[in-house]
Design a protein around this motif. Sequence first.
Motif, PDB file in Angstrom:
ATOM      1  N   VAL A  52     113.915  50.874  71.526  1.00  0.00           N
ATOM      2  CA  VAL A  52     114.100  51.053  72.970  1.00  0.00           C
ATOM      3  C   VAL A  52     115.269  50.201  73.459  1.00  0.00           C
ATOM      4  O   VAL A  52     116.138  50.673  74.212  1.00  0.00           O
ATOM      5  N   LEU A  53     115.305  48.949  73.035  1.00  0.00           N
ATOM      6  CA  LEU A  53     116.351  48.036  73.500  1.00  0.00           C
ATOM      7  C   LEU A  53     117.733  48.465  73.024  1.00  0.00           C
ATOM      8  O   LEU A  53     118.708  48.390  73.784  1.00  0.00           O
ATOM      9  N   ASN A  58     123.191  50.720  73.831  1.00  0.00           N
ATOM     10  CA  ASN A  58     124.263  51.699  73.614  1.00  0.00           C
ATOM     11  C   ASN A  58     124.778  52.250  74.938  1.00  0.00           C
ATOM     12  O   ASN A  58     125.993  52.358  75.157  1.00  0.00           O
ATOM     13  N   LEU A  59     123.841  52.605  75.816  1.00  0.00           N
ATOM     14  CA  LEU A  59     124.245  53.154  77.114  1.00  0.00           C
ATOM     15  C   LEU A  59     124.984  52.110  77.946  1.00  0.00           C
ATOM     16  O   LEU A  59     125.998  52.414  78.591  1.00  0.00           O
ATOM     17  N   ALA A  60     124.487  50.871  77.927  1.00  0.00           N
ATOM     18  CA  ALA A  60     125.135  49.807  78.709  1.00  0.00           C
ATOM     19  C   ALA A  60     126.539  49.517  78.198  1.00  0.00           C
ATOM     20  O   ALA A  60     127.463  49.284  78.985  1.00  0.00           O
ATOM     21  N   ALA A 181     115.336  53.597  80.940  1.00  0.00           N
ATOM     22  CA  ALA A 181     115.183  52.258  81.514  1.00  0.00           C
ATOM     23  C   ALA A 181     116.536  51.606  81.753  1.00  0.00           C
ATOM     24  O   ALA A 181     116.760  50.964  82.794  1.00  0.00           O
ATOM     25  N   ALA A 182     117.463  51.769  80.806  1.00  0.00           N
ATOM     26  CA  ALA A 182     118.792  51.168  80.965  1.00  0.00           C
ATOM     27  C   ALA A 182     119.554  51.802  82.117  1.00  0.00           C
ATOM     28  O   ALA A 182     120.325  51.127  82.811  1.00  0.00           O
ATOM     29  N   THR A 192     126.758  43.840  82.612  1.00  0.00           N
ATOM     30  CA  THR A 192     126.604  42.479  82.076  1.00  0.00           C
ATOM     31  C   THR A 192     125.170  41.994  82.199  1.00  0.00           C
ATOM     32  O   THR A 192     124.578  41.514  81.224  1.00  0.00           O
ATOM     33  N   ARG A 193     124.599  42.098  83.384  1.00  0.00           N
ATOM     34  CA  ARG A 193     123.231  41.625  83.578  1.00  0.00           C
ATOM     35  C   ARG A 193     122.235  42.474  82.802  1.00  0.00           C
ATOM     36  O   ARG A 193     121.224  41.956  82.304  1.00  0.00           O
ATOM     37  N   THR A 194     122.510  43.752  82.707  1.00  0.00           N
ATOM     38  CA  THR A 194     121.611  44.618  81.934  1.00  0.00           C
ATOM     39  C   THR A 194     121.573  44.200  80.471  1.00  0.00           C
ATOM     40  O   THR A 194     120.500  44.098  79.864  1.00  0.00           O
ATOM     41  N   ILE A 195     122.744  43.930  79.895  1.00  0.00           N
ATOM     42  CA  ILE A 195     122.794  43.542  78.483  1.00  0.00           C
ATOM     43  C   ILE A 195     122.147  42.179  78.278  1.00  0.00           C
ATOM     44  O   ILE A 195     121.452  41.953  77.278  1.00  0.00           O
TER      45      ILE A 195
END
Length: 224
Positions: A52-53, A58-60, A181-182, A192-195
């Motif tokens: 999941v992460l 990848n999307l981020a 979710a991403a 940045t914050r998402t990663i």
Amino acid sequence: MVCLFGVRGKLQQERKDAPRTALAAEVRAGLVWMWRQHFLRAVMAAVAVSNVLFQGLNLAVMSGIQSAGGTEFQVGVVLSLSGAGGLVGALSGGRWTERLSMRALVIGGLAVWALLMVPVAVLRDPYALGAIFALSGYVGGVFNVAGGVYLVRIAPDSMRGRANSLAMLVGGGAMAAGPVAAGFALEGLGPTRTILGLSLAMAVTALAALISPALRRGPFAAAD
């Protein structure tokens, strides 16, 4: 397919002709057997979370590269290097399984992933990101080999197909949740914050694996 010709020995035990049981009963027997494998169940849970992460990562990363003025080609380079790293990891996975226990590979791999995710939050150069993704893919390739070998060794002949199918369903099915979710996180937090959040989640997963009773009771010795 060429490599399959190098496989020696029987891959399945001789079976006596016996009446087939109902499909529902066979599925239930496979689920019951898998549920009783505490170590394997814990490993599957860790792999599902990491899948999941990584789908979210990848999307981020794609969003981050494009927002910094990168091209689709550069995005493709990053993802291609991840696949290349996975191939090398799979080819060398047998050596790792000979030297380290499955428990050490799981906990160590999750910790390495958590560490590799952190610089991804600030890097935008596609080739630097590609190098990190290649290392991450390498760990994933080792994981796939080690997990597959372990599953084949502990599963009875009659359960191998069902156990493998369930492992693929749990690990692969979890991937669908990552981009969703991403996507919400990217809208609200940015790349940045998402990663960084994904890195923290991976670190928590590694810590959970380290203190998991099921993994602590797992196999400590390297595979024979």
